[in-house]
Motif scaffolding. Structure first.
Motif, PDB file in Angstrom:
ATOM      1  N   LEU A 107       0.868  -1.182   0.000  1.00  0.00           N
ATOM      2  CA  LEU A 107       0.000   0.000   0.000  1.00  0.00           C
ATOM      3  C   LEU A 107       0.904   1.231   0.000  1.00  0.00           C
ATOM      4  CD1 LEU A 107      -2.787   1.297   0.118  1.00  0.00           C
ATOM      5  CD2 LEU A 107      -2.695   1.127   2.602  1.00  0.00           C
ATOM      6  N   PHE A 108       0.716   2.084  -1.028  1.00  0.00           N
ATOM      7  CA  PHE A 108       1.607   3.230  -1.217  1.00  0.00           C
ATOM      8  C   PHE A 108       0.728   4.478  -1.303  1.00  0.00           C
ATOM      9  CE2 PHE A 108       5.040   4.963  -4.417  1.00  0.00           C
ATOM     10  CZ  PHE A 108       5.517   5.828  -3.462  1.00  0.00           C
ATOM     11  N   THR A 109       0.500   5.034  -2.480  1.00  0.00           N
ATOM     12  CA  THR A 109      -0.294   6.263  -2.592  1.00  0.00           C
ATOM     13  C   THR A 109      -1.773   6.016  -2.340  1.00  0.00           C
ATOM     14  OG1 THR A 109      -0.631   5.921  -4.939  1.00  0.00           O
ATOM     15  CG2 THR A 109       1.308   7.196  -4.292  1.00  0.00           C
ATOM     16  N   GLY A 110      -2.219   4.772  -2.566  1.00  0.00           N
ATOM     17  CA  GLY A 110      -3.634   4.463  -2.415  1.00  0.00           C
ATOM     18  C   GLY A 110      -4.408   4.537  -3.720  1.00  0.00           C
ATOM     19  N   ARG A 111      -3.736   4.924  -4.803  1.00  0.00           N
ATOM     20  CA  ARG A 111      -4.462   5.100  -6.069  1.00  0.00           C
ATOM     21  C   ARG A 111      -4.897   3.764  -6.681  1.00  0.00           C
ATOM     22  NH1 ARG A 111      -4.369  10.422  -7.779  1.00  0.00           N
ATOM     23  NH2 ARG A 111      -3.007  11.653  -6.454  1.00  0.00           N
ATOM     24  N   THR A 112      -4.083   2.757  -6.499  1.00  0.00           N
ATOM     25  CA  THR A 112      -4.482   1.443  -7.011  1.00  0.00           C
ATOM     26  C   THR A 112      -5.721   0.948  -6.275  1.00  0.00           C
ATOM     27  OG1 THR A 112      -2.118   1.020  -7.266  1.00  0.00           O
ATOM     28  CG2 THR A 112      -3.584  -0.823  -7.604  1.00  0.00           C
ATOM     29  N   VAL A 113      -5.753   1.180  -4.952  1.00  0.00           N
ATOM     30  CA  VAL A 113      -6.910   0.750  -4.169  1.00  0.00           C
ATOM     31  C   VAL A 113      -8.153   1.533  -4.582  1.00  0.00           C
ATOM     32  CG1 VAL A 113      -7.887   0.611  -1.854  1.00  0.00           C
ATOM     33  CG2 VAL A 113      -5.483   0.015  -2.231  1.00  0.00           C
ATOM     34  N   ARG A 114      -7.994   2.830  -4.811  1.00  0.00           N
ATOM     35  CA  ARG A 114      -9.132   3.630  -5.272  1.00  0.00           C
ATOM     36  C   ARG A 114      -9.706   3.036  -6.556  1.00  0.00           C
ATOM     37  NH1 ARG A 114     -10.938   6.031  -9.113  1.00  0.00           N
ATOM     38  NH2 ARG A 114      -9.010   5.689 -10.256  1.00  0.00           N
ATOM     39  N   ALA A 115      -8.795   2.717  -7.496  1.00  0.00           N
ATOM     40  CA  ALA A 115      -9.239   2.135  -8.763  1.00  0.00           C
ATOM     41  C   ALA A 115      -9.917   0.784  -8.528  1.00  0.00           C
ATOM     42  CB  ALA A 115      -8.044   1.980  -9.708  1.00  0.00           C
ATOM     43  N   ALA A 116      -9.375   0.008  -7.609  1.00  0.00           N
ATOM     44  CA  ALA A 116      -9.958  -1.309  -7.345  1.00  0.00           C
ATOM     45  C   ALA A 116     -11.356  -1.184  -6.746  1.00  0.00           C
ATOM     46  CB  ALA A 116      -9.055  -2.104  -6.394  1.00  0.00           C
ATOM     47  N   LEU A 117     -11.554  -0.178  -5.868  1.00  0.00           N
ATOM     48  CA  LEU A 117     -12.888   0.012  -5.287  1.00  0.00           C
ATOM     49  C   LEU A 117     -13.901   0.314  -6.376  1.00  0.00           C
ATOM     50  CD1 LEU A 117     -11.927   2.134  -2.138  1.00  0.00           C
ATOM     51  CD2 LEU A 117     -12.703  -0.248  -2.187  1.00  0.00           C
ATOM     52  N   GLU A 118     -13.479   1.127  -7.342  1.00  0.00           N
ATOM     53  CA  GLU A 118     -14.370   1.460  -8.452  1.00  0.00           C
ATOM     54  C   GLU A 118     -14.654   0.211  -9.283  1.00  0.00           C
ATOM     55  OE1 GLU A 118     -12.847   4.691 -10.764  1.00  0.00           O
ATOM     56  OE2 GLU A 118     -14.528   4.628 -12.170  1.00  0.00           O
ATOM     57  N   ALA A 119     -13.591  -0.564  -9.528  1.00  0.00           N
ATOM     58  CA  ALA A 119     -13.763  -1.773 -10.339  1.00  0.00           C
ATOM     59  C   ALA A 119     -14.694  -2.768  -9.645  1.00  0.00           C
ATOM     60  CB  ALA A 119     -12.404  -2.422 -10.610  1.00  0.00           C
ATOM     61  N   LEU A 120     -14.526  -2.946  -8.329  1.00  0.00           N
ATOM     62  CA  LEU A 120     -15.353  -3.912  -7.591  1.00  0.00           C
ATOM     63  C   LEU A 120     -16.838  -3.599  -7.730  1.00  0.00           C
ATOM     64  CD1 LEU A 120     -13.448  -4.416  -4.206  1.00  0.00           C
ATOM     65  CD2 LEU A 120     -13.799  -6.106  -6.012  1.00  0.00           C
ATOM     66  N   ASN A 121     -17.168  -2.307  -7.734  1.00  0.00           N
ATOM     67  CA  ASN A 121     -18.568  -1.913  -7.816  1.00  0.00           C
ATOM     68  C   ASN A 121     -19.231  -2.368  -9.100  1.00  0.00           C
ATOM     69  OD1 ASN A 121     -19.815  -0.749  -5.621  1.00  0.00           O
ATOM     70  ND2 ASN A 121     -18.639   1.139  -5.828  1.00  0.00           N
ATOM     71  N   ASP A 122     -18.418  -2.600 -10.157  1.00  0.00           N
ATOM     72  CA  ASP A 122     -18.994  -3.071 -11.413  1.00  0.00           C
ATOM     73  C   ASP A 122     -19.355  -4.549 -11.349  1.00  0.00           C
ATOM     74  OD1 ASP A 122     -18.842  -0.585 -12.434  1.00  0.00           O
ATOM     75  OD2 ASP A 122     -17.116  -0.932 -13.721  1.00  0.00           O
ATOM     76  N   TYR A 123     -19.005  -5.219 -10.267  1.00  0.00           N
ATOM     77  CA  TYR A 123     -19.360  -6.633 -10.108  1.00  0.00           C
ATOM     78  C   TYR A 123     -20.427  -6.828  -9.034  1.00  0.00           C
ATOM     79  CZ  TYR A 123     -15.326  -7.552 -12.997  1.00  0.00           C
ATOM     80  OH  TYR A 123     -14.455  -7.571 -14.040  1.00  0.00           O
ATOM     81  N   GLY A 124     -21.073  -5.749  -8.655  1.00  0.00           N
ATOM     82  CA  GLY A 124     -22.087  -5.837  -7.603  1.00  0.00           C
ATOM     83  C   GLY A 124     -21.757  -4.832  -6.523  1.00  0.00           C
ATOM     84  N   ARG A 125     -22.677  -4.715  -5.539  1.00  0.00           N
ATOM     85  CA  ARG A 125     -22.469  -3.729  -4.487  1.00  0.00           C
ATOM     86  C   ARG A 125     -22.106  -4.473  -3.204  1.00  0.00           C
ATOM     87  NH1 ARG A 125     -24.997  -1.558  -0.254  1.00  0.00           N
ATOM     88  NH2 ARG A 125     -24.723   0.664   0.177  1.00  0.00           N
ATOM     89  N   PRO A 126     -20.818  -4.517  -2.859  1.00  0.00           N
ATOM     90  CA  PRO A 126     -20.431  -5.237  -1.644  1.00  0.00           C
ATOM     91  C   PRO A 126     -21.024  -4.557  -0.408  1.00  0.00           C
ATOM     92  CG  PRO A 126     -18.501  -4.688  -2.991  1.00  0.00           C
ATOM     93  CD  PRO A 126     -19.657  -3.927  -3.547  1.00  0.00           C
ATOM     94  N   ARG A 127     -21.301  -5.368   0.634  1.00  0.00           N
ATOM     95  CA  ARG A 127     -21.766  -4.787   1.899  1.00  0.00           C
ATOM     96  C   ARG A 127     -20.640  -4.025   2.566  1.00  0.00           C
ATOM     97  NH1 ARG A 127     -22.016  -5.510   7.143  1.00  0.00           N
ATOM     98  NH2 ARG A 127     -20.495  -7.193   7.126  1.00  0.00           N
ATOM     99  N   ALA A 128     -19.427  -4.565   2.447  1.00  0.00           N
ATOM    100  CA  ALA A 128     -18.258  -3.880   3.005  1.00  0.00           C
ATOM    101  C   ALA A 128     -17.021  -4.326   2.233  1.00  0.00           C
ATOM    102  CB  ALA A 128     -18.098  -4.226   4.487  1.00  0.00           C
TER     103      ALA A 128
END
Lengths: 175, 316
Positions: A107-128
């Motif tokens: 975990l560095f700048t957090g930009r990859t995680v931001r992108a991953a959160l956006e990507a995950l939403n395209d596969y459904g809406r996780p509870r958490a």
């Protein structure tokens, strides 16, 4: 210009960290059957696989699914780096209502995680969504924090951090 | 890679890379939400001086699934009718901030000419009898994926049937298929073969019955009915008798053989069997794959400005 490499963790340390994090995942998620572990391509996938195996060993009868996510189509810095599509996304279940444990190596700048959160939403809406990383090296540029950390390592911005099953190495580039 | 004008400009590595990226795009297209932000903020103009609904819609769908904005320029309803030149048209659109032009024109070479008048990327969506690169790529994608050989067509035989002479699809396909290792057989009457066909890396047969039972792919071209007026063939019934895929010919196809067509089909002319009755028909799959290939092309041309010097060390 010289490069100095320092080994921070060895293979045993990495294994212990994976075991510890998998126990933490079990403790924090009593409803383990709603959990899905998703590794980020490509650095996080091997860690996700080992976490998943470990969690399923800790809890008898558990069958936590394993997925992988490629965020190259979601980056906000195309203009800053060459386009390299990494290995493909494979999400085995609908994420709606699930608790996703997102796994990456560093975990560095957090930009990859931001992108991953956006990507995950395209596969459904996780509870958490919870975040597990082997190394938190600081220098966040976004309000993102990990839920599970193998090791916190203070670094310079220009350092290179290499994570693998055999250990963690930080290389400092000195001029 | 800045433009996509001609399949001959692509190296084998370029081709394999585009097909590989198309696999990723196909995964996006299978999702519940088939849209990614990869080209957010980019503007793509489809500039069609010749009618083509399916190619234009395929490109526009591809652009939208990558979150690009789309401008549609149809010559039939534009200031071209007021006498505006091609150059003024393209410079005007460039001035609006377009990053890529998708161009279709009845004259060969127009996309190349336009690429010299703009800083934007130009994608050839079909020019005259010359080239239709994305059709060739989507056909190569379809065949390689069907046969499970993502980087090669070695050992495969593809029969391309019909009006080769006037077909840009045939020219793009012949180049890509042969360079991926396939043997290409052209099946057409001599009047519909290009001059100097003997210099092309292909075999030529004069009737369907010579090839139908021993090919891996039957690729039918659209019989352009306007060719009738130029007396290239005596009559359509004659053409249909010798070159159409009839139910009888479909019955002797090899079990694994694929049936392909770039569309739109002239039922009763080049195809008299219902493709729905041919197990190997991939005609609709070609349309689906076309969106993935066009996403891959747009992403390859526009996705990375590749200023890698700004990257910091380690994972971001």
């Amino acid at each position: 210009m010289t490069t100095t490499a320092v080994d921070i963790l060895g293979a045993d340390d990495v294994s212990r960290a994976i075991t510890r994090i998998s126990h933490e995942i079990v403790e924090r998620n009593p409803a383990l059957d709603s959990v899905v572990i998703v590794g980020m391509q490509t650095g996080g996938t091997w860690i996700a696989k080992r976490l998943c195996e470990s969690v399923n060993k800790i809890v008898e009868g558990a069958n936590v699914p394993l997925g992988a996510i490629d965020i190259s189509l979601y980056r906000d810095d195309y203009s800053l780096r060459p386009v390299v599509l990494s290995a493909p996304t494979d999400i085995p279940v609908d994420l709606t209502g699930r608790t996703v444990v997102l796994v990456d190596d560093v975990l560095f700048t957090g930009r990859t995680v931001r992108a991953a959160l956006e990507a995950l939403n395209d596969y459904g809406r996780p509870r958490a969504v919870q975040l597990a990383v082997m190394v938190d090296r600081g220098h966040r540029e976004l309000p993102i924090r990990p839920d599970y950390v193998g090791k916190n390592i203070p670094t310079h911005f220009s350092d290179e951090v290499a994570v693998g099953p055999n250990g963690v190495t930080v290389s400092a580039v000195a001029t | 890679m800045k433009h996509l004008l001609d399949t001959h400009d692509l190296s084998i590595d370029d081709i394999v890379n585009i097909l590989d990226v198309a696999d990723r795009m196909a995964e996006v297209n299978r999702r519940q939400v088939p849209k990614v932000p990869a080209l957010k903020g980019k503007t793509i103009a489809t500039v069609f001086f010749e009618d083509s609904t399916r190619t234009r819609l395929s490109f526009e769908t591809a652009a939208r699934r990558l979150s690009a904005d789309v401008l549609t320029f149809l010559a039939s309803s534009s200031s071209v009718n007021k006498g505006e030149s091609l150059r003024d048209t393209i410079e005007t659109l460039s001035a609006m901030g377009v990053q890529a032009f998708v161009v279709r024109h009845k004259s060969s070479g127009v996309p190349l000419q336009l690429s010299q008048w703009t800083d934007a990327s130009v994608i050839n969506a079909g020019d005259g009898w010359h080239q239709h690169p994305t059709q060739g790529l989507l056909d190569a994608y379809t065949i390689t994926r069907e046969f499970g050989t993502p980087t090669s067509l070695a050992g495969r035989t593809v029969a391309i049937v019909g009006d080769i002479k006037h077909s840009r699809v045939a020219r793009s396909n012949i180049d890509l298929f042969t360079r991926l290792g396939a043997r290409v057989v052209l099946v057409a009457p001599p009047s519909l073969l290009p001059s100097h066909v003997e210099t092309w890396p292909v075999d030529v047969r004069s009737t369907m019955d010579d090839v139908i039972d021993n090919v891996d792919v039957v690729y039918l071209l659209r019989m352009q009915l306007e060719r009738m007026q130029s007396a290239s063939i005596p009559n359509l019934a004659e053409y249909t008798r010798l070159y159409a895929l009839t139910p009888e010919r479909a019955a002797v196809l090899q079990d694994h053989a694929l049936l392909m067509h770039p569309g739109p089909m002239n039922r009763g002319v080049e195809i008299t069997v219902d493709p729905a009755d041919v197990a190997g028909s991939r005609i609709l799959q070609q349309v689906t794959n076309g969106v993935s290939i066009r996403m891959a092309v747009l992403f390859t041309l526009l996705g990375g400005d590749s200023v890698s010097s700004l990257t910091a060390g380690g994972e971001a």
